[in-house]
Design a protein around this motif. Structure first.
Motif, PDB file in Angstrom:
ATOM      1  N   ALA A  22     -69.283 -51.588  68.127  1.00  0.00           N
ATOM      2  CA  ALA A  22     -68.876 -50.208  68.402  1.00  0.00           C
ATOM      3  C   ALA A  22     -70.069 -49.268  68.212  1.00  0.00           C
ATOM      4  N   LEU A  23     -70.858 -49.532  67.172  1.00  0.00           N
ATOM      5  CA  LEU A  23     -72.042 -48.702  66.916  1.00  0.00           C
ATOM      6  C   LEU A  23     -73.054 -48.838  68.055  1.00  0.00           C
ATOM      7  N   ALA A  24     -73.282 -50.087  68.471  1.00  0.00           N
ATOM      8  CA  ALA A  24     -74.240 -50.321  69.565  1.00  0.00           C
ATOM      9  C   ALA A  24     -73.762 -49.632  70.837  1.00  0.00           C
ATOM     10  N   ASP A  25     -72.442 -49.490  70.933  1.00  0.00           N
ATOM     11  CA  ASP A  25     -71.830 -48.884  72.115  1.00  0.00           C
ATOM     12  C   ASP A  25     -71.796 -47.348  72.018  1.00  0.00           C
ATOM     13  N   GLY A  26     -72.256 -46.790  70.901  1.00  0.00           N
ATOM     14  CA  GLY A  26     -72.338 -45.341  70.795  1.00  0.00           C
ATOM     15  C   GLY A  26     -71.214 -44.682  70.028  1.00  0.00           C
ATOM     16  N   TYR A  27     -70.355 -45.485  69.389  1.00  0.00           N
ATOM     17  CA  TYR A  27     -69.256 -44.922  68.599  1.00  0.00           C
ATOM     18  C   TYR A  27     -69.619 -44.811  67.120  1.00  0.00           C
ATOM     19  N   ILE A  28     -68.977 -43.900  66.434  1.00  0.00           N
ATOM     20  CA  ILE A  28     -68.941 -43.911  64.976  1.00  0.00           C
ATOM     21  C   ILE A  28     -67.893 -44.943  64.577  1.00  0.00           C
ATOM     22  N   SER A  29     -68.278 -45.916  63.748  1.00  0.00           N
ATOM     23  CA  SER A  29     -67.325 -46.962  63.350  1.00  0.00           C
ATOM     24  C   SER A  29     -66.679 -46.616  62.014  1.00  0.00           C
ATOM     25  N   VAL A  30     -65.385 -46.889  61.922  1.00  0.00           N
ATOM     26  CA  VAL A  30     -64.634 -46.664  60.681  1.00  0.00           C
ATOM     27  C   VAL A  30     -63.900 -47.966  60.352  1.00  0.00           C
ATOM     28  N   VAL A  32     -60.099 -47.974  51.389  1.00  0.00           N
ATOM     29  CA  VAL A  32     -61.134 -46.935  51.520  1.00  0.00           C
ATOM     30  C   VAL A  32     -61.802 -47.121  52.877  1.00  0.00           C
ATOM     31  N   LEU A  33     -62.603 -46.131  53.269  1.00  0.00           N
ATOM     32  CA  LEU A  33     -63.196 -46.191  54.613  1.00  0.00           C
ATOM     33  C   LEU A  33     -64.699 -46.418  54.559  1.00  0.00           C
ATOM     34  N   ASN A  34     -65.172 -47.284  55.426  1.00  0.00           N
ATOM     35  CA  ASN A  34     -66.600 -47.507  55.612  1.00  0.00           C
ATOM     36  C   ASN A  34     -66.991 -46.917  56.963  1.00  0.00           C
ATOM     37  N   VAL A  35     -67.657 -45.743  56.921  1.00  0.00           N
ATOM     38  CA  VAL A  35     -67.995 -45.014  58.148  1.00  0.00           C
ATOM     39  C   VAL A  35     -69.490 -45.152  58.424  1.00  0.00           C
ATOM     40  N   ASN A  36     -69.839 -45.653  59.585  1.00  0.00           N
ATOM     41  CA  ASN A  36     -71.233 -45.737  60.004  1.00  0.00           C
ATOM     42  C   ASN A  36     -71.435 -44.900  61.252  1.00  0.00           C
ATOM     43  N   ILE A  37     -72.570 -44.219  61.299  1.00  0.00           N
ATOM     44  CA  ILE A  37     -72.833 -43.236  62.351  1.00  0.00           C
ATOM     45  C   ILE A  37     -74.103 -43.654  63.085  1.00  0.00           C
ATOM     46  N   PRO A  38     -74.008 -43.823  64.419  1.00  0.00           N
ATOM     47  CA  PRO A  38     -75.201 -44.255  65.146  1.00  0.00           C
ATOM     48  C   PRO A  38     -76.266 -43.153  65.163  1.00  0.00           C
ATOM     49  N   LYS A  39     -77.492 -43.581  65.335  1.00  0.00           N
ATOM     50  CA  LYS A  39     -78.614 -42.628  65.415  1.00  0.00           C
ATOM     51  C   LYS A  39     -78.692 -42.101  66.840  1.00  0.00           C
ATOM     52  N   LEU A  40     -77.845 -41.129  67.112  1.00  0.00           N
ATOM     53  CA  LEU A  40     -77.751 -40.578  68.461  1.00  0.00           C
ATOM     54  C   LEU A  40     -77.577 -39.077  68.363  1.00  0.00           C
ATOM     55  N   GLU A  41     -77.998 -38.369  69.376  1.00  0.00           N
ATOM     56  CA  GLU A  41     -77.692 -36.947  69.397  1.00  0.00           C
ATOM     57  C   GLU A  41     -76.185 -36.773  69.522  1.00  0.00           C
ATOM     58  N   LYS A  42     -75.727 -35.658  68.922  1.00  0.00           N
ATOM     59  CA  LYS A  42     -74.293 -35.414  68.801  1.00  0.00           C
ATOM     60  C   LYS A  42     -73.519 -35.605  70.103  1.00  0.00           C
ATOM     61  N   ASP A  43     -74.062 -35.085  71.201  1.00  0.00           N
ATOM     62  CA  ASP A  43     -73.287 -35.153  72.449  1.00  0.00           C
ATOM     63  C   ASP A  43     -73.439 -36.505  73.143  1.00  0.00           C
ATOM     64  N   ARG A  44     -74.198 -37.411  72.539  1.00  0.00           N
ATOM     65  CA  ARG A  44     -74.244 -38.771  73.079  1.00  0.00           C
ATOM     66  C   ARG A  44     -73.355 -39.719  72.272  1.00  0.00           C
ATOM     67  N   ILE A  45     -72.768 -39.215  71.182  1.00  0.00           N
ATOM     68  CA  ILE A  45     -71.817 -40.040  70.419  1.00  0.00           C
ATOM     69  C   ILE A  45     -70.493 -40.061  71.175  1.00  0.00           C
ATOM     70  N   LYS A  46     -69.986 -41.271  71.441  1.00  0.00           N
ATOM     71  CA  LYS A  46     -68.816 -41.397  72.331  1.00  0.00           C
ATOM     72  C   LYS A  46     -67.493 -41.065  71.648  1.00  0.00           C
ATOM     73  N   GLY A  47     -67.477 -41.118  70.299  1.00  0.00           N
ATOM     74  CA  GLY A  47     -66.232 -40.831  69.610  1.00  0.00           C
ATOM     75  C   GLY A  47     -66.172 -41.597  68.302  1.00  0.00           C
ATOM     76  N   VAL A  79     -61.872 -46.937  64.981  1.00  0.00           N
ATOM     77  CA  VAL A  79     -61.488 -47.791  63.857  1.00  0.00           C
ATOM     78  C   VAL A  79     -61.794 -49.243  64.232  1.00  0.00           C
ATOM     79  N   CYS A  80     -62.489 -49.928  63.355  1.00  0.00           N
ATOM     80  CA  CYS A  80     -63.016 -51.271  63.651  1.00  0.00           C
ATOM     81  C   CYS A  80     -62.728 -52.222  62.502  1.00  0.00           C
ATOM     82  N   ARG A  81     -63.030 -53.508  62.757  1.00  0.00           N
ATOM     83  CA  ARG A  81     -63.077 -54.485  61.679  1.00  0.00           C
ATOM     84  C   ARG A  81     -64.543 -54.786  61.368  1.00  0.00           C
ATOM     85  N   GLN A  82     -64.770 -55.326  60.170  1.00  0.00           N
ATOM     86  CA  GLN A  82     -66.104 -55.754  59.743  1.00  0.00           C
ATOM     87  C   GLN A  82     -66.596 -56.868  60.676  1.00  0.00           C
TER      88      GLN A  82
END
Lengths: 260, 260
Positions: free
Chosen positions: B225-233, B164-179, B182-185
């Motif tokens: 990845a989150l600190a870097d502006g990505y959505i992590s999966v 299953v997927l664990n998706v975390n989304i940074p608190k950033l405006e949409k156009d500041r999200i870098k992409g 896929v990550c590890r815990q």
């Protein structure tokens, strides 16, 4: 060698026969502190108490150990013991003896095992023990020698950081137990069946019931080792990443925002 | 193609803004049934209700979906939905959007993710979504396009069974999200600190507090990845076996009873 410091917890509550037996076994090995829930916490998984508060009491029970009962979950007990009760880090954390199996998929629902996993997160050696007998008057004495052996060997040969042990003991007389076997978590699941009833006010309510479905035939699966008369020991970790699927998943999901 | 059947749940309770936003996003993709807790269940991990009973209500909320509130945990919701509410197996189970992060070690405490993991145990596709913003009036709309994209891609490219997927989304405006990445815990933990207080009757009580300690510097770790502006999966599995340590542990612990 200094006597090891042993933290004992469980999920059936501090007065459950399973934990009192474990305390007795551990008193022969080291200096024991018990921090366990003041009420049954079966099936609490890795729950923690964040929206309400905790209280604890030192209570007096037979034996040289110190006993503290906490108003929280098994995971709370480990966290609270480390932060508020113990004066130094324990050499090992033992959880149980659970009244009933925590083999295969039960590891994720089990308060007993979640306490052990939490200790692993804290970088401590930890073992969860469970006996395949739900009854309150189960005979834990059969397991004494095996449990002490596993604890002593773990103290002498510490596990890699972040790995804890899930030990399940079949309901067999001591001389019918075939030995100790390191296993993997069996592929198995509960087939749920909610039992519907009507309360005295005419409203429906439900009990979670179901049957256990072992879908694994491997001799190295814990469920099958237990059925075969062995004590099963599964090394358990808390990195849930499915590392083997990261690359293929990355091909599907990875994106980079365009430089707009 | 038939419209997909989507089961939605969460751990903040059925009226939380996070789940209401997720329902709105999912209504554009398929036929939605919501089975969610009738009260906040944060930090409940993989808890299930076995020592008490459950009740549920169909409730009326805006939108084409069906909404059912259950008196249990997130994991109960998944089990109950499959056994008692849904008439066929859903094509996907989505959990959240959680108010706050479930990255790295939080996956084991999280009710949001435990619901997704339970769906994985049931052999279903499942995703947990979390936004790195605890506030009740967090702006979930920024995440809409990303969440719909991840759900659509998962429906088109099902994950291997049990992942299953664990998706975390940074608190950033949409156009500041870098992409999306896929990550590890990440290797990280909470450093606990129980906050001691005195109640009006003079008795001590405690709140669980602490700070998050990221001990990981890898660019492929979700926290970074989150600190870097990505959505992590993170692909997550429920086989907790530390397979890589079975052989060395077997050398220490395996025994066979003598043929007595």
């Amino acid at each position: 060698m200094q006597r090891p410091q042993i933290l004992v917890t469980n999920d059936d509550g501090i007065t459950a026969p399973g934990v009192r037996n474990l305390v007795e076994f551990m008193n022969e090995i080291g200096d024991v502190t018990v921090v366990a829930p003041n009420s049954p916490q079966s099936g609490k998984g890795h729950a923690i108490t964040i929206n309400s508060t905790l209280t604890f009491e030192e209570i007096q029970l037979d034996g040289p150990q110190k006993d503290y009962s906490l108003s929280g979950t098994p995971v709370d007990c480990v966290k609270f013991a480390l932060d508020k009760i113990l004066t130094r880090r324990p050499d090992i954390v033992v959880s149980g003896i659970n009244h009933g199996a925590n083999s295969s998929i039960n590891v994720i629902y089990s308060g007993t095992m979640s306490a052990a996993v939490e200790a692993g997160v804290e970088g401590l050696q930890a073992i969860g023990f469970s006996l395949l007998d739900f009854s309150w008057d189960a005979d834990f004495s059969q397991a004494k020698g095996f449990i002490q052996e596993i604890v002593r060997k773990t103290l002498e040969n510490p596990m890699p950081k972040g790995v804890v042990l899930n030990v399940n003991i079949p309901k067999l007389e001591k001389d019918r137990i075939k030995g100790i076997k390191v296993c993997r978590q069996a592929v198995a699941k509960w087939e749920e069946n909610f039992d519907e009833r009507i309360n005295p006010h005419g409203k429906k309510y439900y009990w979670l019931t179901g049957y256990f479905n072992n879908m694994d035939s491997g001799a190295d699966a814990d469920e099958n080792a237990l059925a075969d008369g062995y004590i099963s020991v599964v090394p358990v970790k808390f990195d849930l990443t499915a590392h083997e699927h990261m690359i293929s998943l990355g091909r599907i999901l990875n994106t980079e925002a365009s430089g707009s």
